[in-house]
Design an enzyme around this catalytic site. Structure first.
Site, PDB file in Angstrom:
ATOM      1  CG  LEU A  71      38.545  89.146   2.968  1.00 47.65           C
ATOM      2  CD1 LEU A  71      38.760  87.926   3.852  1.00 47.65           C
ATOM      3  CD2 LEU A  71      39.219  88.941   1.615  1.00 47.65           C
ATOM      4  N   GLY A  72      34.414  91.264   2.631  1.00 44.68           N
ATOM      5  CA  GLY A  72      32.967  91.254   2.479  1.00 44.68           C
ATOM      6  C   GLY A  72      32.306  92.146   3.500  1.00 44.68           C
ATOM      7  N   GLY A  77      28.171  93.176   9.887  1.00 41.24           N
ATOM      8  CA  GLY A  77      29.542  93.635  10.046  1.00 41.24           C
ATOM      9  C   GLY A  77      30.346  93.491   8.780  1.00 41.24           C
ATOM     10  CB  VAL A  79      34.705  89.547   6.639  1.00 43.27           C
ATOM     11  CG1 VAL A  79      35.803  88.501   6.814  1.00 43.27           C
ATOM     12  CG2 VAL A  79      33.430  89.103   7.342  1.00 43.27           C
ATOM     13  CE  LYS A  94      29.990  88.417  10.751  1.00 47.17           C
ATOM     14  NZ  LYS A  94      29.069  87.257  10.714  1.00 47.17           N
ATOM     15  CG  ASP A 183      21.910  82.583   7.306  1.00 44.33           C
ATOM     16  OD1 ASP A 183      21.003  82.580   6.442  1.00 44.33           O
ATOM     17  OD2 ASP A 183      22.760  83.486   7.392  1.00 44.33           O
TER      18      ASP A 183
END
Length: 420
Positions: A71-72, A77, A79, A94, A183
């Site tokens: 996913l990303g 890290g 995901v 994750k 963030d």
């Protein structure tokens, strides 16, 4: 055509990409110093990274997960979309190869474990386990980020209102336990699912107790970084309100409010809030950023046929209060939830706030600004979760400047129902 809140499938066609969107889409350079340092070390050790393959099984404490698509990928890290074996549940896992980083994020999630993730619009955390010396954090699966949506569509003000209310509820919950997210950005706010205006705040890797935030802490990326962070001043939960204000400005303007190549450029634009002042002092033309909040109303008005001047003015008033230079004078989450833009009292002539007319001059002396006395936020039940009745605003549009007409234009009144 105007899209009303029954769906969140925005019009992607005929959406011209302004110059200001170029920096919105290029997020690789928009990282904290800590991010950049970790990314550099990861590139050097890429060949040694933990390999995860589609179909692989990960054994957790609450079950076994089958790895699906990626996913990303970020500086900390990757995901993956995963399927819980023996059920129809789909989760996002994750995977962090650095044990210390994994421990820090798990510790951050423990800070908010007592907050209801659905009521407070926070990503739901399921469990943490180790696999082949990597840390696996299991979260609920969500849809796409506002970053991705913004690159393909224009947001109407009623959609921004829905997002704003949910973010204020999230900040209110975090403030109640003295936690700073640290963030907040477009990438870290995700739609829960398609055909929904419901969002959730994700990625608490930088979260910590406000009383443990030290001056000079490396936190927030430049476009959403509060001035007190840039200047190395004392920090508290109000830095998150600044970040949310910057996010809402991005959604409204389809571009960052200030230039963000360097902190120096960002601060300089904050000091020189109008295009004329910026050009006069820097001998440069304003290109891809807007520093005059009042001026962006016209930009947004030109994009939609239906436009309510009062509603837009009240929104800009809220932005000014969120982007107040002095964090002690910056609007709080509970005050933001009671602001006219959220309650929509201005549309029925019940406005309770006087317009904020202060200019956004960031580095002027931090003297206390006398503002209006704020009404106390009152809720029923367990709290104000914030939501829109999706059935409102979807009927045939009326004619004339009636209250009903204005509600059609500006979206339904917000109340305690689910966005989905």
């Amino acid at each position: 055509s105007i899209l009303y809140p029954r769906t969140c499938e925005f019009h992607y066609a005929q959406c011209e990409k302004p110059v200001s969107l170029e920096n919105i889409e290029n997020t690789e350079g928009l990282q904290t110093d800590r991010d950049q340092e970790k990314m550099s070390s990861k590139i050097e050790e890429e060949d040694k990274s933990f390999v995860v393959k589609t179909g692989q099984s990960l054994e957790g404490h609450l079950g076994t997960y089958e790895v699906g698509e990626l996913l990303g990928k970020g500086s900390y890290g990757r995901v993956f979309k995963c399927y819980k074996v023996g059920s129809e549940e789909i989760v996002a896992i994750k995977i962090l190869e650095n044990v210390k980083e994994g421990r820090e994020e798990f510790k951050a999630m423990k800070l908010i474990k007592d907050l209801d993730p659905d009521q407070n619009n926070l990503m739901k955390f399921h469990e943490c386990f180790s696999y082949n010396n990597a840390t696996c954090l299991v979260y609920e699966i969500l849809y796409v980020s506002l970053q991705m949506c913004l690159s393909k569509t224009h947001f109407h003000l009623f959609q921004i209102r829905a997002f704003a209310q949910q973010m204020f509820q999230a900040l209110s919950a975090l403030k109640s336990i003295g936690v700073v997210h640290g963030d907040i950005k477009l990438d870290n706010i995700l739609l829960v699912k398609s055909k929904s205006l419901r969002i959730k705040l994700i990625d608490f890797g930088f979260a910590k107790k406000a009383n443990k935030l030290l001056k000079g802490t490396e936190i927030q990326i430049t476009p959403f970084r509060a001035p007190e962070v840039i200047l190395g001043l004392p920090l508290d939960e109000s830095i998150d309100m600044w970040a949310v204000g910057s996010v809402l400005a991005c959604l409204y303007n389809r571009g960052y409010l200030f230039p963000c190549d360097t902190e120096y450029e960002t601060i300089r634009a904050m000091v020189l809030p109008t295009a004329d002042e910026y050009t006069q002092n820097t001998r440069k033309q304003v290109k891809d950023h807007v520093v005059d909040l009042d001026a962006i109303i016209q930009v947004h008005q030109d994009r939609f046929d239906d436009h309510d001047d009062d509603d837009h003015r009240v929104f800009i008033d809220l932005l000014k209060r969120m982007l107040e230079v002095n964090p002690q004078n910056r609007i709080t989450p509970s005050q933001a939830l009671a602001h006219d833009f959220i309650t929509m009292k201005h549309l029925s002539g019940e406005a309770v706030l006087k317009p904020k007319t202060l200019s956004l001059r960031i580095l002027s002396p931090w003297t206390r600004v006398q503002g209006p006395s704020w009404p106390r936020l009152t809720t029923t039940g367990s709290g104000c979760t914030g939501a829109v009745d999706l059935d409102q605003g979807s009927q045939t549009r009326a004619r004339g400047p009636s209250a009903a007409r204005r509600m059609m234009i500006c979206g339904p009144r917000l109340h305690m129902k689910d966005y989905c």
